[in-house]
Design a protein around this motif. Structure first.
Motif, PDB file in Angstrom:
ATOM      1  N   ASP A  23       0.834  -1.206   0.000  1.00  0.00           N
ATOM      2  CA  ASP A  23       0.000   0.000   0.000  1.00  0.00           C
ATOM      3  C   ASP A  23       0.866   1.254   0.000  1.00  0.00           C
ATOM      4  O   ASP A  23       0.458   2.297  -0.493  1.00  0.00           O
ATOM      5  N   LYS A  24       2.083   1.140   0.588  1.00  0.00           N
ATOM      6  CA  LYS A  24       2.966   2.299   0.753  1.00  0.00           C
ATOM      7  C   LYS A  24       4.135   2.330  -0.219  1.00  0.00           C
ATOM      8  O   LYS A  24       4.683   3.391  -0.495  1.00  0.00           O
ATOM      9  N   THR A  25       4.547   1.166  -0.701  1.00  0.00           N
ATOM     10  CA  THR A  25       5.775   1.058  -1.492  1.00  0.00           C
ATOM     11  C   THR A  25       5.550   0.132  -2.680  1.00  0.00           C
ATOM     12  O   THR A  25       4.925  -0.915  -2.534  1.00  0.00           O
ATOM     13  N   VAL A  26       6.087   0.507  -3.810  1.00  0.00           N
ATOM     14  CA  VAL A  26       6.058  -0.371  -4.982  1.00  0.00           C
ATOM     15  C   VAL A  26       7.481  -0.887  -5.191  1.00  0.00           C
ATOM     16  O   VAL A  26       8.353  -0.145  -5.631  1.00  0.00           O
ATOM     17  N   PRO A  27       7.728  -2.153  -4.822  1.00  0.00           N
ATOM     18  CA  PRO A  27       9.083  -2.692  -4.978  1.00  0.00           C
ATOM     19  C   PRO A  27       9.392  -2.994  -6.440  1.00  0.00           C
ATOM     20  O   PRO A  27       8.506  -2.989  -7.296  1.00  0.00           O
ATOM     21  N   ASP A  28      10.666  -3.276  -6.690  1.00  0.00           N
ATOM     22  CA  ASP A  28      11.097  -3.639  -8.033  1.00  0.00           C
ATOM     23  C   ASP A  28      10.905  -5.126  -8.307  1.00  0.00           C
ATOM     24  O   ASP A  28      10.896  -5.547  -9.461  1.00  0.00           O
ATOM     25  N   LEU A  29      10.768  -5.925  -7.238  1.00  0.00           N
ATOM     26  CA  LEU A  29      10.630  -7.381  -7.355  1.00  0.00           C
ATOM     27  C   LEU A  29      10.006  -7.915  -6.079  1.00  0.00           C
ATOM     28  O   LEU A  29      10.267  -7.392  -4.989  1.00  0.00           O
ATOM     29  N   ILE A  30       9.192  -8.951  -6.212  1.00  0.00           N
ATOM     30  CA  ILE A  30       8.630  -9.653  -5.060  1.00  0.00           C
ATOM     31  C   ILE A  30       9.099 -11.097  -5.112  1.00  0.00           C
ATOM     32  O   ILE A  30       8.980 -11.753  -6.148  1.00  0.00           O
ATOM     33  N   LEU A  31       9.640 -11.588  -3.993  1.00  0.00           N
ATOM     34  CA  LEU A  31       9.991 -13.002  -3.810  1.00  0.00           C
ATOM     35  C   LEU A  31       9.041 -13.519  -2.744  1.00  0.00           C
ATOM     36  O   LEU A  31       9.104 -13.071  -1.600  1.00  0.00           O
ATOM     37  N   SER A  32       8.170 -14.444  -3.071  1.00  0.00           N
ATOM     38  CA  SER A  32       7.182 -14.890  -2.092  1.00  0.00           C
ATOM     39  C   SER A  32       7.067 -16.405  -2.019  1.00  0.00           C
ATOM     40  O   SER A  32       6.963 -17.080  -3.040  1.00  0.00           O
ATOM     41  N   ASP A  33       7.058 -16.887  -0.788  1.00  0.00           N
ATOM     42  CA  ASP A  33       6.788 -18.296  -0.520  1.00  0.00           C
ATOM     43  C   ASP A  33       5.341 -18.584  -0.894  1.00  0.00           C
ATOM     44  O   ASP A  33       4.504 -17.675  -0.940  1.00  0.00           O
ATOM     45  N   THR A  34       5.045 -19.849  -1.130  1.00  0.00           N
ATOM     46  CA  THR A  34       3.654 -20.216  -1.399  1.00  0.00           C
ATOM     47  C   THR A  34       2.950 -20.709  -0.147  1.00  0.00           C
ATOM     48  O   THR A  34       1.790 -20.386   0.062  1.00  0.00           O
ATOM     49  N   MET A  35       3.647 -21.482   0.667  1.00  0.00           N
ATOM     50  CA  MET A  35       2.995 -22.105   1.824  1.00  0.00           C
ATOM     51  C   MET A  35       3.191 -21.245   3.072  1.00  0.00           C
ATOM     52  O   MET A  35       4.255 -21.248   3.683  1.00  0.00           O
ATOM     53  N   MET A  36       2.130 -20.495   3.425  1.00  0.00           N
ATOM     54  CA  MET A  36       2.133 -19.667   4.622  1.00  0.00           C
ATOM     55  C   MET A  36       0.786 -19.832   5.309  1.00  0.00           C
ATOM     56  O   MET A  36      -0.210 -20.113   4.654  1.00  0.00           O
ATOM     57  N   PRO A  37       0.767 -19.652   6.632  1.00  0.00           N
ATOM     58  CA  PRO A  37      -0.508 -19.771   7.344  1.00  0.00           C
ATOM     59  C   PRO A  37      -1.476 -18.642   6.966  1.00  0.00           C
ATOM     60  O   PRO A  37      -1.059 -17.612   6.465  1.00  0.00           O
ATOM     61  N   VAL A  38      -2.723 -18.848   7.193  1.00  0.00           N
ATOM     62  CA  VAL A  38      -3.838 -17.928   6.961  1.00  0.00           C
ATOM     63  C   VAL A  38      -4.098 -17.736   5.472  1.00  0.00           C
ATOM     64  O   VAL A  38      -5.120 -18.135   4.966  1.00  0.00           O
ATOM     65  N   ALA A  39      -3.177 -17.088   4.739  1.00  0.00           N
ATOM     66  CA  ALA A  39      -3.321 -16.910   3.300  1.00  0.00           C
ATOM     67  C   ALA A  39      -1.998 -17.308   2.662  1.00  0.00           C
ATOM     68  O   ALA A  39      -0.938 -16.941   3.148  1.00  0.00           O
ATOM     69  N   ASP A  40      -2.065 -18.054   1.572  1.00  0.00           N
ATOM     70  CA  ASP A  40      -0.815 -18.501   0.951  1.00  0.00           C
ATOM     71  C   ASP A  40      -0.367 -17.526  -0.136  1.00  0.00           C
ATOM     72  O   ASP A  40      -1.031 -16.537  -0.430  1.00  0.00           O
ATOM     73  N   GLY A  41       0.793 -17.812  -0.694  1.00  0.00           N
ATOM     74  CA  GLY A  41       1.380 -16.919  -1.683  1.00  0.00           C
ATOM     75  C   GLY A  41       0.540 -16.710  -2.922  1.00  0.00           C
ATOM     76  O   GLY A  41       0.628 -15.661  -3.565  1.00  0.00           O
ATOM     77  N   SER A  42      -0.299 -17.669  -3.283  1.00  0.00           N
ATOM     78  CA  SER A  42      -1.138 -17.483  -4.471  1.00  0.00           C
ATOM     79  C   SER A  42      -2.166 -16.370  -4.245  1.00  0.00           C
ATOM     80  O   SER A  42      -2.545 -15.682  -5.193  1.00  0.00           O
TER      81      SER A  42
END
Length: 136
Positions: free
Chosen positions: A51-70
């Motif tokens: 909401d505050k910053t637009v990064p140049d790249l996102i590296l995200s895991d898929t398996m996370m609690p509550v909401a996953d990377g997808s």
């Protein structure tokens, strides 16, 4: 674990993973290569940062609690302000169907855990070069 204190002079990479030690290790590798790092331990924290910053790249895991990377990937791809950001899915689930799902959902790349520092830096470099070519 929203960490915005490691901003240096390079491109900004948002790392999203619920494993703090993993984020720190990846952050150290990327910081030593000249990138500025933001870290989020959940999709909710990542969305707050975005909401505050637009990064140049996102590296995200898929398996996370509550909401996953997808969930994060879909949110990024549906937001006109964020949709062009290169997004690399990082996962221990690295079978062909898992990789295909990430790409079909909108990921720009895929890194299978575990990976080496060289593999990480190569993928990040590839995504940054691809982004630069699109911007030119």
């Amino acid at each position: 674990m929203a960490d915005e204190g490691n901003l240096g002079s390079g491109e900004i990479i948002l790392i999203v993973d619920d494993d703090e030690a993993y984020c720190e290790a990846i952050g150290e590798i990327l910081t030593s290569a000249g990138y500025r790092i933001l870290m989020a331990d959940s999709v909710a924290t990542a969305l707050s940062i975005l909401d505050k910053t637009v990064p140049d790249l996102i590296l995200s895991d898929t398996m996370m609690p509550v909401a996953d990377g997808s969930v994060l990937l879909r949110a990024v791809r549906s937001d006109p302000r964020l949709c062009a950001i290169p997004y690399v899915t990082v996962s221990a689930k690295a079978m062909i169907p898992d990789r295909a799902e990430a790409i079909v959902t909108g990921a720009s790349g895929f890194l299978a855990k575990p990976f080496s520092a060289a593999e990480l830096l190569a993928e990040v470099g590839r995504q940054m070069a691809r982004r630069d070519r699109r911007a030119a």
